[in-house]
Write a protein that holds these residues in place. Structure first.
Motif, PDB file in Angstrom:
ATOM      1  N   HIS A   1       6.834  30.311   2.571  1.00  0.00           N
ATOM      2  CA  HIS A   1       5.741  29.421   2.187  1.00  0.00           C
ATOM      3  C   HIS A   1       6.264  28.520   1.080  1.00  0.00           C
ATOM      4  CE1 HIS A   1       1.125  28.961   1.438  1.00  0.00           C
ATOM      5  NE2 HIS A   1       1.743  27.821   1.626  1.00  0.00           N
ATOM      6  N   ALA A   2       6.324  27.212   1.336  1.00  0.00           N
ATOM      7  CA  ALA A   2       6.909  26.261   0.394  1.00  0.00           C
ATOM      8  C   ALA A   2       5.842  25.335  -0.168  1.00  0.00           C
ATOM      9  CB  ALA A   2       7.988  25.427   1.085  1.00  0.00           C
ATOM     10  N   HIS A   3       5.923  25.086  -1.467  1.00  0.00           N
ATOM     11  CA  HIS A   3       5.127  24.052  -2.127  1.00  0.00           C
ATOM     12  C   HIS A   3       6.076  22.926  -2.549  1.00  0.00           C
ATOM     13  CE1 HIS A   3       1.372  26.384  -2.370  1.00  0.00           C
ATOM     14  NE2 HIS A   3       2.150  27.431  -2.576  1.00  0.00           N
ATOM     15  N   ASN A   4       5.626  21.692  -2.397  1.00  0.00           N
ATOM     16  CA  ASN A   4       6.490  20.525  -2.614  1.00  0.00           C
ATOM     17  C   ASN A   4       7.717  20.603  -1.700  1.00  0.00           C
ATOM     18  OD1 ASN A   4       4.875  19.351  -4.610  1.00  0.00           O
ATOM     19  ND2 ASN A   4       5.908  20.487  -6.244  1.00  0.00           N
ATOM     20  N   PHE A   5       7.464  20.730  -0.402  1.00  0.00           N
ATOM     21  CA  PHE A   5       8.525  20.875   0.598  1.00  0.00           C
ATOM     22  C   PHE A   5       9.328  19.582   0.695  1.00  0.00           C
ATOM     23  CE2 PHE A   5       9.917  20.430   5.069  1.00  0.00           C
ATOM     24  CZ  PHE A   5      10.738  21.539   5.167  1.00  0.00           C
TER      25      PHE A   5
ATOM     26  N   ASN B   1       0.815  -1.210   0.000  1.00  0.00           N
ATOM     27  CA  ASN B   1       0.000   0.000   0.000  1.00  0.00           C
ATOM     28  C   ASN B   1       0.855   1.270   0.000  1.00  0.00           C
ATOM     29  OD1 ASN B   1      -2.491   1.320  -0.086  1.00  0.00           O
ATOM     30  ND2 ASN B   1      -2.499   1.632   2.134  1.00  0.00           N
ATOM     31  N   CYS B   2       1.917   1.239  -0.779  1.00  0.00           N
ATOM     32  CA  CYS B   2       2.700   2.456  -0.981  1.00  0.00           C
ATOM     33  C   CYS B   2       3.069   2.538  -2.454  1.00  0.00           C
ATOM     34  CB  CYS B   2       3.950   2.486  -0.090  1.00  0.00           C
ATOM     35  SG  CYS B   2       5.176   1.223  -0.458  1.00  0.00           S
ATOM     36  N   GLY B   3       3.625   3.630  -2.853  1.00  0.00           N
ATOM     37  CA  GLY B   3       3.973   3.811  -4.250  1.00  0.00           C
ATOM     38  C   GLY B   3       5.051   4.853  -4.395  1.00  0.00           C
ATOM     39  N   PHE B   4       5.402   5.166  -5.631  1.00  0.00           N
ATOM     40  CA  PHE B   4       6.442   6.152  -5.897  1.00  0.00           C
ATOM     41  C   PHE B   4       5.915   7.151  -6.919  1.00  0.00           C
ATOM     42  CE2 PHE B   4      10.183   8.007  -7.819  1.00  0.00           C
ATOM     43  CZ  PHE B   4      10.999   8.242  -6.716  1.00  0.00           C
ATOM     44  N   ILE B   5       5.989   8.445  -6.553  1.00  0.00           N
ATOM     45  CA  ILE B   5       5.554   9.534  -7.412  1.00  0.00           C
ATOM     46  C   ILE B   5       6.780  10.329  -7.834  1.00  0.00           C
ATOM     47  CG2 ILE B   5       4.055  11.556  -7.588  1.00  0.00           C
ATOM     48  CD1 ILE B   5       2.453  10.480  -5.245  1.00  0.00           C
ATOM     49  N   ASP B   6       6.818  10.774  -9.078  1.00  0.00           N
ATOM     50  CA  ASP B   6       7.939  11.579  -9.553  1.00  0.00           C
ATOM     51  C   ASP B   6       8.146  12.793  -8.649  1.00  0.00           C
ATOM     52  OD1 ASP B   6       8.562   9.960 -11.689  1.00  0.00           O
ATOM     53  OD2 ASP B   6       7.282  11.048 -13.104  1.00  0.00           O
ATOM     54  N   LEU B   7       9.417  13.069  -8.352  1.00  0.00           N
ATOM     55  CA  LEU B   7       9.766  14.219  -7.528  1.00  0.00           C
ATOM     56  C   LEU B   7       9.820  15.485  -8.382  1.00  0.00           C
ATOM     57  CD1 LEU B   7      12.574  12.593  -5.400  1.00  0.00           C
ATOM     58  CD2 LEU B   7      10.578  13.732  -4.437  1.00  0.00           C
TER      59      LEU B   7
ATOM     60  N   LEU C   1       0.044  17.510   4.552  1.00  0.00           N
ATOM     61  CA  LEU C   1      -0.015  16.417   3.587  1.00  0.00           C
ATOM     62  C   LEU C   1      -0.997  16.789   2.475  1.00  0.00           C
ATOM     63  CD1 LEU C   1      -0.078  13.450   6.132  1.00  0.00           C
ATOM     64  CD2 LEU C   1       1.864  14.249   4.768  1.00  0.00           C
ATOM     65  N   PRO C   2      -0.986  16.066   1.361  1.00  0.00           N
ATOM     66  CA  PRO C   2      -0.409  14.726   1.161  1.00  0.00           C
ATOM     67  C   PRO C   2       1.039  14.781   0.695  1.00  0.00           C
ATOM     68  CG  PRO C   2      -1.639  15.368  -0.773  1.00  0.00           C
ATOM     69  CD  PRO C   2      -1.833  16.474   0.233  1.00  0.00           C
ATOM     70  N   ILE C   3       1.644  13.575   0.620  1.00  0.00           N
ATOM     71  CA  ILE C   3       2.954  13.428  -0.004  1.00  0.00           C
ATOM     72  C   ILE C   3       2.767  13.586  -1.512  1.00  0.00           C
ATOM     73  CG2 ILE C   3       4.865  11.843  -0.441  1.00  0.00           C
ATOM     74  CD1 ILE C   3       4.307  10.595   2.297  1.00  0.00           C
ATOM     75  N   THR C   4       3.530  14.509  -2.097  1.00  0.00           N
ATOM     76  CA  THR C   4       3.337  14.823  -3.510  1.00  0.00           C
ATOM     77  C   THR C   4       4.452  14.282  -4.402  1.00  0.00           C
ATOM     78  OG1 THR C   4       4.447  16.947  -3.179  1.00  0.00           O
ATOM     79  CG2 THR C   4       2.038  16.910  -2.986  1.00  0.00           C
ATOM     80  N   GLY C   5       5.482  13.689  -3.815  1.00  0.00           N
ATOM     81  CA  GLY C   5       6.569  13.138  -4.611  1.00  0.00           C
ATOM     82  C   GLY C   5       7.400  12.173  -3.808  1.00  0.00           C
TER      83      GLY C   5
ATOM     84  N   PHE D   1      14.390   7.738   1.778  1.00  0.00           N
ATOM     85  CA  PHE D   1      14.042   8.218   0.447  1.00  0.00           C
ATOM     86  C   PHE D   1      13.600   9.674   0.545  1.00  0.00           C
ATOM     87  CE2 PHE D   1      13.639   3.695   0.101  1.00  0.00           C
ATOM     88  CZ  PHE D   1      13.997   3.392  -1.207  1.00  0.00           C
ATOM     89  N   PRO D   2      14.072  10.526  -0.368  1.00  0.00           N
ATOM     90  CA  PRO D   2      13.560  11.895  -0.385  1.00  0.00           C
ATOM     91  C   PRO D   2      12.095  11.916  -0.809  1.00  0.00           C
ATOM     92  CG  PRO D   2      14.955  11.508  -2.293  1.00  0.00           C
ATOM     93  CD  PRO D   2      15.077  10.294  -1.417  1.00  0.00           C
ATOM     94  N   ILE D   3      11.332  12.785  -0.184  1.00  0.00           N
ATOM     95  CA  ILE D   3       9.923  12.962  -0.534  1.00  0.00           C
ATOM     96  C   ILE D   3       9.632  14.460  -0.594  1.00  0.00           C
ATOM     97  CG2 ILE D   3       9.241  10.800   0.577  1.00  0.00           C
ATOM     98  CD1 ILE D   3       8.050  12.515   2.861  1.00  0.00           C
ATOM     99  N   THR D   4       8.497  14.805  -1.138  1.00  0.00           N
ATOM    100  CA  THR D   4       7.967  16.159  -1.017  1.00  0.00           C
ATOM    101  C   THR D   4       6.572  16.076  -0.430  1.00  0.00           C
ATOM    102  OG1 THR D   4       7.107  16.141  -3.282  1.00  0.00           O
ATOM    103  CG2 THR D   4       9.300  17.072  -2.950  1.00  0.00           C
ATOM    104  N   ILE D   5       6.260  17.026   0.445  1.00  0.00           N
ATOM    105  CA  ILE D   5       4.902  17.124   0.967  1.00  0.00           C
ATOM    106  C   ILE D   5       4.259  18.375   0.391  1.00  0.00           C
ATOM    107  CG2 ILE D   5       5.483  15.856   3.055  1.00  0.00           C
ATOM    108  CD1 ILE D   5       5.466  18.480   4.584  1.00  0.00           C
ATOM    109  N   SER D   6       2.947  18.432   0.452  1.00  0.00           N
ATOM    110  CA  SER D   6       2.176  19.440  -0.270  1.00  0.00           C
ATOM    111  C   SER D   6       2.648  20.857   0.008  1.00  0.00           C
ATOM    112  CB  SER D   6       0.693  19.301   0.082  1.00  0.00           C
ATOM    113  OG  SER D   6      -0.074  20.312  -0.530  1.00  0.00           O
TER     114      SER D   6
END
Length: 768
Positions: free
Chosen positions: A587-591, A552-558, A643-647, A603-608
């Protein structure tokens, strides 16, 4: 797919062409360790003095320049490296005058010196108060020199970051990563040249051994277009060059509890045209990373490195600068040996689900880093400057588990290679300071992800090799306009093109103003700007994607992080003291953040989104009675995300409202200083207070949204025995107070602050 491959090849060809242009053509670049010094010399009737001899000399080395005043009594020194200087002025019939000045990168402090008529007895007049802070910049700046590094407790060790955390507000180390202003996307510049690294939180320690640093300039937001896009901090290093030595070597040795030792051997010398400096170092300790429990278990570290700097003045208009560094480090990953702790046991405090089981893990991480830069600095005249800086950077971080680790033995290897350069032109006109240029690099990574399942779940082991590549091209144009002597307006723009897992374009405008109040010399500043931070090149495919899908997880392009910042502040100098206060909001988008599998494969991620806002205060004194100096850095800061995780690695979380990020700490204070004692001895200290980071388990034993407040006290005592030998004793966290700093799912599990450390340092200097 073939079309995409063809497009990527075209982009790579364009990048290769641009890189060739950077390296081979007669391009123009501003190396950002440089500023300029200008001034006006006049007599008691305020008439300009023609032909006065002006000498600019570094206070930390033998670097010097000289010139003469023109018919307007004016003088200009261009291409001046950042640091502390003295200006001395002499003219027949007048007494000699001396004034101190501090140069920051990209600034142009103006000195006004009045020469008195010579009397029967010649004297030297110290003219006016020193120029402590720039009056033409919207950027809050902290300048740390090599004396600060040598005397601050713990700061001179190879992997120490105390030179930053003790002096810069809102900076601290938590879960083994340096954070500043609510993030860890920072830039290191060596000799004014950026060291590219798009990876998020995968390396530990500073870019260079602190003992190789002459000056460290820390910029916190409000960057000009030429300073790049790393929103949270820019660490601009002026390394040692050899101008501070004359065929002199230094042997540095230290040893203390926890079997720690640190050693360095360095050499340096100079003449009027040539200077060189080289060093080698090694270190080891049983205390490397922050531990998940008060006990120090499986936490050894060791490393070695080297640094070299060559500077050659071809002629008065041309200078060549060469810098190279190498670092190799190994870290054991500490674990929690208690089966009944909140990490390992199914207990009520963690919802009857082991949060971060580490009792059986024996993990480790190997890191490597190498950097090479060659800069050509050309001064056309006193108003225009040229530098060409091709560079290469190698960086690796390899995390390995023991094959018998339970439940998962994970592998995460990454090697990154960067090649490129920076190009720009700087010109000073009557009212304008113009900078324009290009920054570009090509990046190729080799990555390996692997997992062995030892939990009896029946999952198949897998490995996933990846070989992503990408490139970045950024153009910048920036201008400082002074319509009046007390007002500086700045405007800039930085278009960026990134090509990697995704292709993105960004245009980042920036505007600032600095108002200097005459006589008071207070400087008010304001800034508004946008930034674009390119994403890591991480990709996953095949078995890792299948594993994610089954769990129940996946990988989204960063995608890149896009930031909006506004800031205002004031700098108040008074009799050598400098008080600086500022308020900011980002104010950050894709933090950018990171998410971990196992005890350290992150793993690096980005949040909303993220919102970071705060107040900052710094205070620095002059030498009080020529003996003591104090410094203070305070931050009141809120760092929140949504959230959500965007990348990156995602768990398909639902949108949320803002919540405190795992490194959110509302109040941070550092108060320190040093004092010269009799018989060439000294004492230095630092007191750190933190109000507590975010609490992932707001129940027992720590109720509330934040973990408990904590205070540590560090102390060092030293003495010089003649000119060749010195010794010092350092004690960190003197009270040995251990507290739980962080209990979020991050590198190595939970984290406690370090125990008491006591060690001695000796330095022996000799000529060869």
């Amino acid at each position: 797919m073939q079309i995409q491959d063809k497009e990527k090849k075209i982009v790579k060809a364009k990048i290769a062409f641009l890189s060739a242009v950077l390296i081979l053509t007669d391009s123009i670049v501003l190396a950002t360790i440089f500023g300029s010094v200008q001034g006006i010399i006049h007599d008691p009737q305020h008439r300009p003095i023609l032909g006065a001899t002006v000498v600019l000399k570094s206070k930390s080395s033998e670097w010097t320049k000289n010139t003469s005043t023109d018919a307007n009594g004016a003088f200009v020194f261009n291409a001046v490296p950042l640091g502390d200087y003295s200006i001395s002025v002499a003219s027949p019939g007048f007494t000699q005058a001396v004034q101190s000045v501090v140069v920051n990168s990209g600034t142009a402090p103006i000195a006004h010196l009045q020469l008195s008529l010579a009397g029967a007895a010649e004297t030297i007049t110290v003219s006016g108060a020193p120029v402590i802070a720039p009056t033409d910049s919207a950027t809050p700046i902290t300048l740390v020199d090599r004396l600060d590094i040598a005397r601050t407790p713990g700061a001179s060790r190879s992997n120490s970051l105390a030179m930053i955390t003790d002096f810069v507000p809102g900076s601290y180390v938590t879960h083994d990563q340096l954070h500043i202003r609510g993030g860890h996307q920072t830039s290191w510049l060596v000799d004014g040249v950026p060291v590219p690294n798009t990876n998020i939180g995968s390396n530990l320690g500073p870019q260079l051994d602190p003992k190789d640093i002459d000056y460290l300039e820390v910029n916190r937001g409000s960057y000009s277009a030429g300073f790049g896009d790393r929103t949270y901090g820019v660490f601009n290093i002026v390394p040692r060059t050899g101008f501070e030595r004359d065929n002199e070597a230094e042997l540095f040795l230290s040893g203390g509890n926890l079997y720690q030792t640190n050693a360095q051997l360095s050499f340096g010398s100079h003449n009027e045209r040539f200077a060189y400096y080289a060093s080698v170092n090694g270190n080891r300790s049983n205390l490397g990373l922050q531990t998940p429990v008060p006990d120090v278990v499986h936490d050894a570290t060791n490393g070695y490195g080297g640094f070299g700097s060559l500077l050659f003045n071809v002629d008065p208009s041309n200078q060549l600068r060469f810098v190279t560094s190498l670092r190799r480090d190994y870290y054991q990953i500490p674990y929690d040996p208690n089966p009944d702790d909140i990490e390992n046991a199914d207990i009520a405090e963690n919802g009857f689900a082991a949060q971060y089981p580490s009792i059986g893990l024996r993990d480790g991480q190997h890191e490597g880093d190498a950097f090479v830069n060659l800069s050509w600095v050309h001064t056309f005249n006193s108003k225009t400057l040229l530098t060409v800086s091709p560079f290469y950077h190698y960086n690796s971080a390899n995390f390995d588990s023991s094959p018998s680790d339970i439940p998962i033995a994970s592998t995460d290897h990454r090697t990154s290679n960067y090649a490129g350069g920076q190009v720009s032109f700087s010109a000073n006109f009557a009212r304008n300071n113009l900078q324009t240029g290009l920054y570009s690099f090509y990046q190729h990574d080799n990555e390996l992800f692997g997992a062995i399942f030892n939990d009896g779940s029946g999952n198949s082991s897998f490995t996933d090799p990846e070989h992503p590549s990408g490139s970045l091209v950024a153009y910048f144009l920036d201008d400082k306009f002074k319509p009046f002597s007390w007002l500086t307006l700045s405007a800039g723009i930085r278009p960026t093109h990134f090509s990697g897992g995704v292709t993105e374009n960004a245009i980042s405008p920036r505007f600032g103003a600095a108002v200097n109040i005459p006589r008071l010399n207070w400087t008010f500043r304001a800034f508004y700007g946008h930034y674009y931070q390119a994403p890591p090149l991480i990709t996953v495919s095949g078995p890792l994607l299948q594993f994610c899908s089954a769990n129940n997880c996946g990988f989204i392009d960063l995608h890149g992080e896009r930031d909006e910042e506004h800031q205002f502040g004031v700098t108040i100098p008074y009799r050598g003291w400098t008080l600086d206060a500022d308020n900011f909001k980002t104010h950050a988008h894709n933090f950018f953040d990171h998410s971990c599998i196992g005890s350290g494969a992150c793993f690096p991620i980005t949040i909303s989104q993220a919102v970071i806002r705060g107040w900052e205060l710094t205070l620095r004194s002059p030498r009080i009675a020529h003996r003591g100096q104090i410094h203070l850095a305070y931050s009141n800061q809120i760092a929140e995300g949504a959230l959500p995780i965007t990348g990156g690695l995602t768990n398909f979380s639902s949108p949320s409202s803002l919540f405190p990020l795992d490194h959110d700490q509302r109040n941070t204070l550092n108060l320190g200083g040093d004092i010269a004692l009799p018989r060439r001895a000294y004492a230095s200290t630092n007191i750190y207070y933190g109000s507590g980071f975010s609490n992932a388990f707001p129940t027992q034993p720590y109720p509330g949204d934040h973990l408990p407040q904590h205070t540590t006290f560090d102390l060092s005592l030293g003495k010089d025995f003649g000119e060749q030998f010195s010794a010092s004793l350092h004690a960190l966290n003197v009270a040995n107070r251990r507290v739980d700093l962080d209990n979020s799912q991050t590198f190595g599990g939970f984290h406690w602050n370090n125990p008491r450390e006591i060690y001695a340092e000796v330095r022996y200097r000799f000529h060869y």
